[in-house]
Motif scaffolding. Sequence first.
Motif, short mmCIF file in Angstrom:
data_model
loop_
_atom_site.label_atom_id
_atom_site.label_comp_id
_atom_site.label_asym_id
_atom_site.label_seq_id
_atom_site.Cartn_x
_atom_site.Cartn_y
_atom_site.Cartn_z
N GLY A 1 28.23 35.87 41.14
CA GLY A 1 29.19 35.53 40.10
C GLY A 1 30.13 36.69 39.81
O GLY A 1 29.96 37.80 40.30
N HIS A 2 31.14 36.43 38.99
CA HIS A 2 32.16 37.42 38.68
C HIS A 2 31.69 38.37 37.59
O HIS A 2 31.31 37.94 36.50
N CYS A 3 31.70 39.67 37.89
CA CYS A 3 31.35 40.72 36.94
C CYS A 3 29.95 40.53 36.38
O CYS A 3 29.70 40.78 35.18
N ASP B 1 32.84 39.01 45.08
CA ASP B 1 33.63 39.09 43.85
C ASP B 1 34.94 39.80 44.15
O ASP B 1 35.03 41.03 44.08
N PRO B 2 36.00 39.04 44.50
CA PRO B 2 37.28 39.68 44.81
C PRO B 2 37.92 40.35 43.60
O PRO B 2 38.86 41.13 43.76
N GLY B 3 37.40 40.10 42.40
CA GLY B 3 37.91 40.74 41.19
C GLY B 3 37.01 41.85 40.69
O GLY B 3 36.98 42.12 39.48
N TYR B 4 36.30 42.53 41.60
CA TYR B 4 35.30 43.52 41.17
C TYR B 4 35.92 44.68 40.40
O TYR B 4 35.26 45.28 39.54
N ASP C 1 40.07 45.87 33.21
CA ASP C 1 40.67 44.54 33.35
C ASP C 1 42.19 44.54 33.35
O ASP C 1 42.81 43.49 33.52
N SER C 2 42.82 45.71 33.17
CA SER C 2 44.28 45.76 33.22
C SER C 2 44.80 46.01 34.64
O SER C 2 46.01 45.94 34.87
N LEU C 3 43.91 46.30 35.57
CA LEU C 3 44.34 46.57 36.95
C LEU C 3 44.68 45.28 37.67
O LEU C 3 43.95 44.30 37.59
N ASP D 1 42.80 41.99 41.82
CA ASP D 1 42.00 40.85 42.24
C ASP D 1 42.46 40.44 43.63
O ASP D 1 43.59 39.99 43.81
N LEU D 2 41.60 40.61 44.63
CA LEU D 2 42.01 40.37 46.01
C LEU D 2 42.37 38.92 46.28
O LEU D 2 43.10 38.64 47.23
N SER D 3 41.87 38.01 45.48
CA SER D 3 42.11 36.59 45.75
C SER D 3 43.45 36.11 45.20
O SER D 3 43.83 34.95 45.40
#
Length: 357
Positions: A38-40, A240-243, A249-251, A254-256
């Motif tokens: 899952g994400h995060c 998790d492409p948003g690792y 969270d401001s970066l 997210d690879l997806s």
Amino acid sequence: MLKWNQWLVAALGAALLSACSTNVSGPIQVRLIQPAPGHCRYNIGPATIQTLNSLTNMQGLMGRVGYFDRSETFVKADLQFGQVGGTYTPMDYGSLYAASLYYYLESGYFLFKNLPTNSVDMAQEVPSLSSSQIQMETYEISKDEEVKDNAAYLYDEGNNTFISYPAGDFVNGLPFGMNRGIMIHEYTHFVMRHLVRNKLGKQTKQIPYDTLGALDEGMADYFGFLSTIIPGTPEGEKGDPGYFLCTEDSLDRDLSVAKTVNVSRTTDCRNDLADYDCLRIPGSKYFSVHSLGSVFAYANWAQGERVGHFQHAATLVDLMRKIGNGACGSADNLTFQSIVSCHSGGNYSGTNLGTLQ
């Protein structure tokens, strides 16, 4: 920081532990912070660290974990572990941090070593690997302020240093050094240094210099994503492409998420090989290698979704070797277009990889 201290206390509360002081070596079970499906989502659970020579010194094939203190000296971390059965548990926050750092970098080592093809054993490529410094919560001053909320890999005259800075005001969840994806991002910079940069030769022209910098960041983002894939779990296999967002969270990392960047350079910056901020993006103040690198990271994620991520990662290692050997052009003739053309395993049709002018 308190959040993670509380989590550790809760984890320790499940068992009665006695502190142990031992230089156990070889494959050992240690309770660590690890990605969950899952994400995060992360948890503390047993993991096997395979290459340690000393648990209490946190030293082995990957190097030695310690602090870079206010006197600018690399010093041993004071680590304490308890033991239940055959599993060791960190007794405090620092011990959890140190063990997790070592394990993440070791995970990067085995990620590259165990690719289905084009695998690479960095201990063979870099015989001095075990002499590396792994700095936890490093004290460093930049522009009169202490550096926080970051991680880095540095190479200086043959010395390899992996750095995790303290958590500060901008951390959304995991500190940078406890985010396995981020630390394997840094480990990929180490691989790029030795397979590409040290072999390619010095770059004297700005566009190839920045192109390689962006390529380096994109590669690191993608291999960091690979470290979040948990084989054997249907949800976890997606990774998790948003690792990055688990820490900050401001970066925009997210690879997806598809990205497009076209950049041009202001006249004043054409001869500055060190200032990434000299690259302008329409609609924003500055451009960095991370921005163009994130475009390349998305392109690789999309290709991995089509053909399988570990299969695609193997073609990227082949690409690293080609670039390092000069097969994709000389140090001063690299462009994204020439690199893509050189990459036999890449199908980036429909993806705008950006241009540097």
